[in-house]
Design an enzyme around this catalytic site. Structure first.
Site: not given
Ligand code: IMP
Length: 182
Positions: A40, A106, A109, A137, A165
């Site tokens: 990523g 990337d 999370d 996030k 992706d």
């Protein structure tokens, strides 16, 4: 599937240039090893590297998480909380002892992957270790970890493009897009 642009290629380019300026300032007169997390971070790393005006080398690390990953549709709806047990699928090519390392990811999370990688790399005794995450996030975080260089803070949406992706697709989109959860 209808994709909605969340962050345009122009906004990405401007933000990545600003991050490159910060890194250049922080490591003036030094050199850095940019370590990309496959797959990523490949596009972010290649753009970021060209905005960094200090000597830089590249390396890549690959990880996969233990535990059954849900099918892509499930992951899109509910996200995916891995157990945090991560396995290296590709190790670095070069030692990083006494180097200035920037781990390039990337998206941050739950934080489980980066927490594992951070500890794994710290055990190799780099001179410095910083984290760069294009996206963050924070609402999904399970581990207390933050990036030193963050591109954009985003809401809890499933995003693709610019390296990210959905079932291996959409990594080549130039903009970062939301896949609507319906
Ligand atoms: P973490 O361990 O939960 O922080 O997971 C980070 C990884 O989950 C990233 O490297 C991505 O591969 C994946 N991921 C998390 N959110 C998204 C998303 O919105 N789109 C695509 N991949 C994501």
């Amino acid at each position: 599937m209808e994709l909605k642009i969340l962050i345009s290629r122009q906004e990405i380019a401007e933000r990545v240039a600003a991050l490159g300026t910060e890194i250049t300032r922080d490591f003036a007169q030094e050199s850095v090893v940019l370590v990309g997390v496959l797959k990523g971070a490949a596009i972010f790393l290649s753009d970021l590297a060209r905005q960094v005006q200090v000597n830089a080398t590249f390396d890549f690390i690959g990880v996969s998480s233990y535990g059954a990953r849900p099918n892509p549709a499930e992951e899109l709806q509910h996200g995916w909380d891995s157990t945090g047990e991560v396995r290296l699928t590709k190790d670095l090519d070069q030692p990083i002892a006494d180097k200035n390392v920037i781990l390039v990811e990337d998206i941050l999370d739950t934080g489980l992957t980066l927490t594992y990688l951070k500890n794994n790399l710290l055990a190799r005794k780099p001179r410095t270790l910083r984290l760069a995450a294009l996206l963050d996030k924070p609402s999904r975080r399970k581990m207390p970890i933050r990036a030193d260089y963050t591109g954009f803070t985003i809401p809890d949406e499933f995003v693709v493009g610019y390296g990210l992706d959905y079932a291996e697709l959409y990594r080549n989109l130039p903009d970062i897009c939301i896949i609507p959860r319906e």
